[in-house]
Design an enzyme around this catalytic site. Structure first.
Site, PDB file in Angstrom:
ATOM      1  N   PHE A  48       0.838  -1.205   0.000  1.00 55.18           N
ATOM      2  CA  PHE A  48       0.000   0.000   0.000  1.00 55.18           C
ATOM      3  C   PHE A  48       0.868   1.248   0.000  1.00 55.18           C
ATOM      4  O   PHE A  48       1.739   1.430   0.852  1.00 55.18           O
ATOM      5  CB  PHE A  48      -0.906   0.016   1.236  1.00 55.18           C
ATOM      6  CG  PHE A  48      -1.825   1.212   1.295  1.00 55.18           C
ATOM      7  CD1 PHE A  48      -2.902   1.317   0.429  1.00 55.18           C
ATOM      8  CD2 PHE A  48      -1.600   2.232   2.208  1.00 55.18           C
ATOM      9  CE1 PHE A  48      -3.753   2.431   0.472  1.00 55.18           C
ATOM     10  CE2 PHE A  48      -2.438   3.335   2.266  1.00 55.18           C
ATOM     11  CZ  PHE A  48      -3.519   3.437   1.388  1.00 55.18           C
ATOM     12  N   GLY A  49       0.622   2.117  -0.984  1.00 58.36           N
ATOM     13  CA  GLY A  49       1.330   3.390  -1.076  1.00 58.36           C
ATOM     14  C   GLY A  49       0.399   4.560  -0.843  1.00 58.36           C
ATOM     15  O   GLY A  49      -0.719   4.589  -1.385  1.00 58.36           O
ATOM     16  N   TYR A  50       0.824   5.519  -0.038  1.00 55.98           N
ATOM     17  CA  TYR A  50      -0.016   6.688   0.270  1.00 55.98           C
ATOM     18  C   TYR A  50       0.712   7.999   0.043  1.00 55.98           C
ATOM     19  O   TYR A  50       0.115   9.071   0.103  1.00 55.98           O
ATOM     20  CB  TYR A  50      -0.490   6.620   1.724  1.00 55.98           C
ATOM     21  CG  TYR A  50       0.652   6.494   2.726  1.00 55.98           C
ATOM     22  CD1 TYR A  50       1.273   7.614   3.252  1.00 55.98           C
ATOM     23  CD2 TYR A  50       1.114   5.241   3.112  1.00 55.98           C
ATOM     24  CE1 TYR A  50       2.329   7.496   4.151  1.00 55.98           C
ATOM     25  CE2 TYR A  50       2.157   5.108   4.013  1.00 55.98           C
ATOM     26  CZ  TYR A  50       2.762   6.240   4.525  1.00 55.98           C
ATOM     27  OH  TYR A  50       3.807   6.113   5.395  1.00 55.98           O
ATOM     28  N   GLY A  51       2.035   7.945  -0.202  1.00 57.20           N
ATOM     29  CA  GLY A  51       2.843   9.138  -0.441  1.00 57.20           C
ATOM     30  C   GLY A  51       3.668   8.951  -1.704  1.00 57.20           C
ATOM     31  O   GLY A  51       3.119   8.681  -2.775  1.00 57.20           O
ATOM     32  N   SER A  52       4.975   9.059  -1.584  1.00 53.14           N
ATOM     33  CA  SER A  52       5.826   8.976  -2.770  1.00 53.14           C
ATOM     34  C   SER A  52       5.794   7.602  -3.436  1.00 53.14           C
ATOM     35  O   SER A  52       6.092   7.493  -4.625  1.00 53.14           O
ATOM     36  CB  SER A  52       7.273   9.346  -2.422  1.00 53.14           C
ATOM     37  OG  SER A  52       7.821   8.439  -1.486  1.00 53.14           O
TER      38      SER A  52
ATOM     39  N   GLU B 201      12.412   2.729   3.338  1.00 48.79           N
ATOM     40  CA  GLU B 201      11.500   3.239   4.352  1.00 48.79           C
ATOM     41  C   GLU B 201      12.049   3.150   5.777  1.00 48.79           C
ATOM     42  O   GLU B 201      11.630   3.922   6.647  1.00 48.79           O
ATOM     43  CB  GLU B 201      10.165   2.484   4.283  1.00 48.79           C
ATOM     44  CG  GLU B 201       9.478   2.545   2.919  1.00 48.79           C
ATOM     45  CD  GLU B 201       9.047   3.944   2.531  1.00 48.79           C
ATOM     46  OE1 GLU B 201       8.848   4.790   3.427  1.00 48.79           O
ATOM     47  OE2 GLU B 201       8.919   4.204   1.328  1.00 48.79           O
TER      48      GLU B 201
END
Length: 200
Positions: free
Chosen positions: A14-18, A91
């Site tokens: 799951f990606g929410y930013g870059s 990360e």
């Protein structure tokens, strides 16, 4: 034949930013998805990618409460080890994120488990909810290994718009950054010969 090992199965990230606009790993599918119990927030002091310990930037994290819409990437099982190794190097460089498996819901109503990186509220880089003026100052001044902080915020916001995802806080931050950039480009008003320069 025996059943496949979980390590051989496809999985979701799951990606929410870059990660939405620069995932950096191979994937076989992607879809809009929601997670519940966490929200997207500019709540992490960046000491590496968009700032330094001496002059930190401000980047996004998944913080407790609410919900967040982003992009889920489906990764082939054969790429599991390589992808997770890459994500941890990216990360977890300062351990401000915690690697978790979260439930995600897709636009068609289906769901899956996805690997996600949420903020560690006990970490020294956790900024919490800062006053907006302080957020603007940190972002405007932040520069790190991956470039300047304003570009990171704008890229994320513009990608959200392309996906028809609306984030009111990011919209206001970008509006103020753009306003500040316009003022800086215009320069100070011309004064009399005796005027002193305004300190930065």
């Amino acid at each position: 034949m025996g059943s496949a090992s979980p390590r051989d199965e496809d999985f979701w990230v799951f990606g929410y930013g870059s990660l939405m606009w620069r995932p950096g790993f191979d994937f076989i599918d992607s879809a809009l998805a929601w997670v519940h119990g966490y929200h997207r927030a500019l709540c992490i002091f960046s000491h590496v990618h968009r700032g330094t310990p001496e002059r930190p930037g401000l980047v996004l994290g998944l913080d407790r409460g609410g919900s967040c819409q982003g992009v889920a990437f489906k990764v082939a099982g054969r790429d599991r080890a390589e992808t997770i190794r890459y994500l941890r190097e990216r990360e977890l460089v300062t351990s401000v994120y915690l690697e978790k498996t979260l439930g995600v819901r897709f636009i068609d109503g289906g769901g899956a488990k996805a690997l996600a990186y949420v903020v560690d509220r006990t970490h020294i880089q956790y900024a919490g909810r800062l006053p907006e003026d302080e957020m603007i100052r940190l972002i405007a001044e932040g520069v790190g290994l991956n470039g300047d902080n304003p570009a990171y915020v704008r890229n994320t916001y513009e990608h959200l718009l392309r996906l028809d995802i609306h984030d009111a806080e990011l919209a206001e931050i970008v509006r103020r950054l753009d306003h500040q950039s316009c003022r800086a480009a215009a320069g100070p008003a011309t004064g009399g010969a005796g005027d002193e320069p305004t300190p930065l």
